[in-house]
Design a protein around this motif. Structure first.
Motif, PDB file in Angstrom:
ATOM      1  N   GLU A 171      25.750  33.167 -26.368  1.00 31.52           N
ATOM      2  CA  GLU A 171      27.013  33.152 -25.633  1.00 31.52           C
ATOM      3  C   GLU A 171      28.025  32.166 -26.209  1.00 31.52           C
ATOM      4  N   THR A 172      27.567  31.032 -26.727  1.00 32.61           N
ATOM      5  CA  THR A 172      28.495  30.017 -27.238  1.00 32.61           C
ATOM      6  C   THR A 172      28.713  30.120 -28.743  1.00 32.61           C
ATOM      7  N   HIS A 173      27.801  30.844 -29.440  1.00 30.49           N
ATOM      8  CA  HIS A 173      27.858  30.963 -30.902  1.00 30.49           C
ATOM      9  C   HIS A 173      27.726  29.598 -31.580  1.00 30.49           C
ATOM     10  N   HIS A 174      27.019  28.672 -30.923  1.00 26.92           N
ATOM     11  CA  HIS A 174      26.781  27.353 -31.482  1.00 26.92           C
ATOM     12  C   HIS A 174      25.285  27.115 -31.636  1.00 26.92           C
ATOM     13  N   GLU A 175      24.941  26.216 -32.550  1.00 26.76           N
ATOM     14  CA  GLU A 175      23.554  25.843 -32.761  1.00 26.76           C
ATOM     15  C   GLU A 175      23.309  24.432 -32.232  1.00 26.76           C
ATOM     16  N   TYR A 176      22.116  24.225 -31.659  1.00 28.87           N
ATOM     17  CA  TYR A 176      21.795  22.944 -31.048  1.00 28.87           C
ATOM     18  C   TYR A 176      20.410  22.489 -31.507  1.00 28.87           C
ATOM     19  N   ALA A 177      20.289  21.197 -31.768  1.00 27.95           N
ATOM     20  CA  ALA A 177      18.996  20.631 -32.150  1.00 27.95           C
ATOM     21  C   ALA A 177      18.095  20.560 -30.922  1.00 27.95           C
ATOM     22  N   ALA A 178      16.840  20.921 -31.089  1.00 27.84           N
ATOM     23  CA  ALA A 178      15.890  20.910 -29.985  1.00 27.84           C
ATOM     24  C   ALA A 178      14.506  20.565 -30.518  1.00 27.84           C
ATOM     25  N   LYS A 179      13.578  20.361 -29.585  1.00 24.95           N
ATOM     26  CA  LYS A 179      12.199  20.089 -29.974  1.00 24.95           C
ATOM     27  C   LYS A 179      11.254  20.639 -28.912  1.00 24.95           C
ATOM     28  N   VAL A 180      10.015  20.834 -29.298  1.00 25.82           N
ATOM     29  CA  VAL A 180       9.008  21.375 -28.386  1.00 25.82           C
ATOM     30  C   VAL A 180       8.598  20.296 -27.393  1.00 25.82           C
ATOM     31  N   LYS A 181       8.664  20.639 -26.106  1.00 29.26           N
ATOM     32  CA  LYS A 181       8.256  19.707 -25.051  1.00 29.26           C
ATOM     33  C   LYS A 181       6.813  19.945 -24.641  1.00 29.26           C
ATOM     34  N   GLU A 182       6.491  21.193 -24.340  1.00 31.30           N
ATOM     35  CA  GLU A 182       5.139  21.532 -23.905  1.00 31.30           C
ATOM     36  C   GLU A 182       4.710  22.866 -24.511  1.00 31.30           C
ATOM     37  N   ILE A 183       3.415  23.006 -24.728  1.00 30.88           N
ATOM     38  CA  ILE A 183       2.825  24.253 -25.213  1.00 30.88           C
ATOM     39  C   ILE A 183       1.920  24.794 -24.101  1.00 30.88           C
ATOM     40  N   GLY A 184       2.033  26.083 -23.827  1.00 31.46           N
ATOM     41  CA  GLY A 184       1.281  26.693 -22.731  1.00 31.46           C
ATOM     42  C   GLY A 184      -0.212  26.412 -22.790  1.00 31.46           C
ATOM     43  N   ALA A 185      -0.854  26.488 -21.622  1.00 26.86           N
ATOM     44  CA  ALA A 185      -2.274  26.170 -21.521  1.00 26.86           C
ATOM     45  C   ALA A 185      -3.176  27.335 -21.902  1.00 26.86           C
ATOM     46  N   ASN A 186      -2.625  28.567 -21.947  1.00 28.03           N
ATOM     47  CA  ASN A 186      -3.473  29.706 -22.272  1.00 28.03           C
ATOM     48  C   ASN A 186      -2.692  30.752 -23.059  1.00 28.03           C
TER      49      ASN A 186
END
Length: 261
Positions: free
Chosen positions: A210-225
């Motif tokens: 929707e914004t056509h912008h890129e944002y830096a992010a990181k993994v917070k949690e990985i699913g348990a199953n």
């Protein structure tokens, strides 16, 4: 002879086709399915969600007297979101308090009379139970009075309003839906094979459609199953810096910088 020649030629063409088609185990660049290209390039689809959100329900029956906030408006924790007419419940609380005072006086009087052996132990115990019952009625009335005033459990914005002022509501009726837009997360669904290289705090770039912008992010949690049917796993990411132009519900593409174990 001519018929035999045609049969031989057709058989030869079939062999050539089998040689050309049979050994092929992959796709050319233009023929490769798009979903395979996305997986190989480390690109995954994701959606932005609010980590903290809630739907508020009525706890009591009554007429709605105030709904101060409308859809999209921002509120602070503790702000009044819905006010229900409370005259009836305050009156019931006053009655409960008066009844408890009367029952407690009877109990205290029986305690003194028991010392003089003027009242049986049974009468004393019954008066004590009546006093406790009256006190419990006070607590019930207090809960009803508290239900008249619905305060914001956190700071955020109003997503939806399901009730209007002057309407009559009943217990378990939906009133408002809320979210905290300062706690946005990115929900991704990755193939389970990505667990070979994916770790908590793994960085990635999230491009919002929707914004056509890129944002830096990181993994917070990985699913348990791992979902056994689709062989996928849910992954939750967070923005490195909360973007002001991103809203819950927006979707985009996550590009991981590295896929090496």
């Amino acid at each position: 002879m001519r018929h035999h020649w045609r049969t031989s030629a057709l058989f030869g063409l079939l062999l050539v086709a089998m040689v050309v088609v049979g050994p092929q185990t992959g796709w050319s660049k233009g023929e490769r399915p798009s979903h395979v290209m996305r997986l190989e390039n480390g690109v995954m689809r994701g959606v932005v969600k609010a980590a903290t959100q809630a739907v508020l329900y009525a706890q009591i029956q009554g007429r709605v007297s105030q709904v101060p906030f409308k859809e999209g408006q921002r509120f602070e924790k503790g702000s009044t979101l819905v006010q229900i007419d409370c005259d009836k419940y305050r009156a019931e609380l006053a009655v409960a308090v008066a009844e408890h005072e009367a029952k407690d006086k009877t109990f205290q009087n029986n305690k003194e009379l028991t010392k003089l052996q003027a009242v049986s132990t049974l009468d004393l115990e019954i008066s004590e139970a009546e006093a406790k019952k009256a006190y419990a009625a006070i607590r019930i009335a207090e809960i009803s009075v508290q239900g008249c005033h619905i305060a914001a459990p956190f700071s955020g914005r109003v997503v939806g309003v399901m009730v209007n002022e002057h309407e009559h509501v009943f217990p378990n009726d939906k009133l408002l839906s809320l979210l905290d837009d300062t706690s946005l997360e990115i929900e991704l669904v990755l193939p389970s094979s990505s667990l070979a290289w994916l770790k908590r705090k793994s960085p990635f770039i999230f491009a919002v459609d929707e914004t056509h912008h890129e944002y830096a992010a990181k993994v917070k949690e990985i699913g348990a199953n791992v979902d056994s049917a689709s062989q996928t796993i849910k992954v939750i990411g967070i923005f490195g810096k909360l973007p002001v132009d991103v809203l819950a519900g927006m979707s985009g593409t996550a590009q991981f910088a590295s896929r090496q174990p």
